[in-house]
Scaffold this active site. Structure first.
Site, PDB file in Angstrom:
ATOM      1  N   HIS A   1       5.387 -32.368   9.170  1.00 17.95           N
ATOM      2  CA  HIS A   1       4.465 -30.878   9.169  1.00 17.95           C
ATOM      3  C   HIS A   1       2.967 -30.986   7.647  1.00 17.95           C
ATOM      4  O   HIS A   1       2.362 -30.167   7.948  1.00 17.95           O
ATOM      5  CB  HIS A   1       5.521 -29.986   8.401  1.00 17.95           C
ATOM      6  CG  HIS A   1       6.037 -29.406   9.712  1.00 17.95           C
ATOM      7  ND1 HIS A   1       6.319 -29.265  10.955  1.00 17.95           N
ATOM      8  CD2 HIS A   1       7.940 -29.455   9.657  1.00 17.95           C
ATOM      9  CE1 HIS A   1       7.672 -29.342  11.480  1.00 17.95           C
ATOM     10  NE2 HIS A   1       8.528 -29.118  10.721  1.00 17.95           N
TER      11      HIS A   1
ATOM     12  N   THR B   1       1.871  -1.982   8.592  1.00 17.71           N
ATOM     13  CA  THR B   1       2.411  -3.591  10.234  1.00 17.71           C
ATOM     14  C   THR B   1       2.392  -4.343   9.116  1.00 17.71           C
ATOM     15  O   THR B   1       3.081  -5.147   9.820  1.00 17.71           O
ATOM     16  CB  THR B   1       1.294  -3.497  10.465  1.00 17.71           C
ATOM     17  OG1 THR B   1      -0.069  -3.596  10.194  1.00 17.71           O
ATOM     18  CG2 THR B   1       1.101  -2.100  11.695  1.00 17.71           C
TER      19      THR B   1
ATOM     20  N   ASP C   1       1.114  -1.051   0.033  1.00 11.83           N
ATOM     21  CA  ASP C   1      -0.155  -0.297   0.376  1.00 11.83           C
ATOM     22  C   ASP C   1       0.766   1.502  -0.061  1.00 11.83           C
ATOM     23  O   ASP C   1       2.620   1.046  -0.008  1.00 11.83           O
ATOM     24  CB  ASP C   1      -1.426   0.129   0.979  1.00 11.83           C
ATOM     25  CG  ASP C   1      -0.554   0.323   2.427  1.00 11.83           C
ATOM     26  OD1 ASP C   1       0.919   0.516   2.257  1.00 11.83           O
ATOM     27  OD2 ASP C   1      -0.734   0.293   3.902  1.00 11.83           O
TER      28      ASP C   1
ATOM     29  N   CYS D   1       2.687  -3.171   4.086  1.00 12.19           N
ATOM     30  CA  CYS D   1       1.694  -1.930   3.802  1.00 12.19           C
ATOM     31  C   CYS D   1       2.223  -1.551   5.803  1.00 12.19           C
ATOM     32  O   CYS D   1       3.916  -1.651   5.914  1.00 12.19           O
ATOM     33  CB  CYS D   1       0.749  -2.589   4.531  1.00 12.19           C
ATOM     34  SG  CYS D   1      -0.105  -3.729   5.759  1.00 12.19           S
TER      35      CYS D   1
ATOM     36  N   HIS E   1       9.014 -24.933   8.807  1.00 15.16           N
ATOM     37  CA  HIS E   1       7.122 -25.505   8.791  1.00 15.16           C
ATOM     38  C   HIS E   1       6.363 -25.262   8.871  1.00 15.16           C
ATOM     39  O   HIS E   1       5.345 -26.606   8.311  1.00 15.16           O
ATOM     40  CB  HIS E   1       7.310 -25.773  10.710  1.00 15.16           C
ATOM     41  CG  HIS E   1       8.359 -26.357  11.365  1.00 15.16           C
ATOM     42  ND1 HIS E   1       8.229 -26.399  12.589  1.00 15.16           N
ATOM     43  CD2 HIS E   1       9.575 -26.147  11.236  1.00 15.16           C
ATOM     44  CE1 HIS E   1       9.448 -26.391  12.985  1.00 15.16           C
ATOM     45  NE2 HIS E   1       9.858 -26.900  11.919  1.00 15.16           N
TER      46      HIS E   1
HETATM   47  C1  RB5 Z   1      -2.271   2.601   5.713  1.00 13.14           C
HETATM   48  O1  RB5 Z   1      -2.791   3.665   7.397  1.00 13.14           O
HETATM   49  C2  RB5 Z   1      -1.963   1.010   7.178  1.00 13.14           C
HETATM   50  O2  RB5 Z   1      -3.435   0.898   7.956  1.00 13.14           O
HETATM   51  C3  RB5 Z   1      -1.856   0.060   6.262  1.00 13.14           C
HETATM   52  O3  RB5 Z   1      -0.338   0.261   6.196  1.00 13.14           O
HETATM   53  C4  RB5 Z   1      -1.600  -1.283   7.579  1.00 13.14           C
HETATM   54  O4  RB5 Z   1      -0.220  -0.821   8.133  1.00 13.14           O
HETATM   55  C5  RB5 Z   1      -2.126  -1.963   8.127  1.00 13.14           C
HETATM   56  O5  RB5 Z   1      -2.042  -3.107   8.365  1.00 13.14           O
END
Ligand code: RB5
Length: 149
Positions: free
Chosen positions: A132, A66, A7, A64, A97
């Protein structure tokens, strides 16, 4: 061939990893996003995940903020086992695994060098099969029947 997608938050890290993959001699296909305009990660996760699930690409890496949202979205596609990792051990073990076929990284969580090390650990991990496989088969069975084992 690796499928890549991100993203707007993950794009910078994706570009760093693209350069790293080129250094390693690994080919990739970029499913977007291609700029920093705010967007919705599921749209891009699904494109890359479908490419992996269909066999067009062998594996994929997603980015993204996180690594969580884009990974959750990818895991909605049957056959995808996407792992969100911020350490090398989990990345390697997810291959050995769990036969993970996608990796998601958080651009706001890991620095560039750690991200490269995680990618390398994940790429170097070899699925061990054996005991596994029955567990992976159970996961596939959930996908087919949507039942709890
Ligand atoms: C975007 O603000 C953020 O929510 C996205 O990049 C991501 O971290 C979502 O899981």
């Amino acid at each position: 061939m690796l499928a890549l997608a991100c993203d707007h938050v993950g794009i910078e890290l994706k570009e760093i990893i693209m350069d790293y993959l080129t250094e390693l001699g690994i080919e990739y296909k970029d499913f977007g996003t291609y700029n920093t305009k705010r967007c919705n990660y599921p749209e891009f996760a699904i494109k890359a995940a479908k490419a992996v699930a269909s066999g067009e690409c062998d594996k994929g890496i997603l980015f993204c903020g996180t690594g969580i949202g884009i990974g959750i979205a990818a895991n909605k596609i049957n056959g995808i086992r996407c792992v969100c990792c911020s350490d090398c051990y989990s990345a390697k073990l997810s291959r050995e695994h769990n036969n993970s076929n996608m990796l998601s990284l958080g651009a706001r969580v890991v620095g560039y060098d750690l991200a490269k090390m995680i990618v390398k650990s994940w790429l170097d991990g070899v699925y061990e099969g054996g005991r596994h496989q029955a567990r992976i088969d159970q996961i596939s069975s959930i996908e087919k029947h949507q039942t709890i084992i």
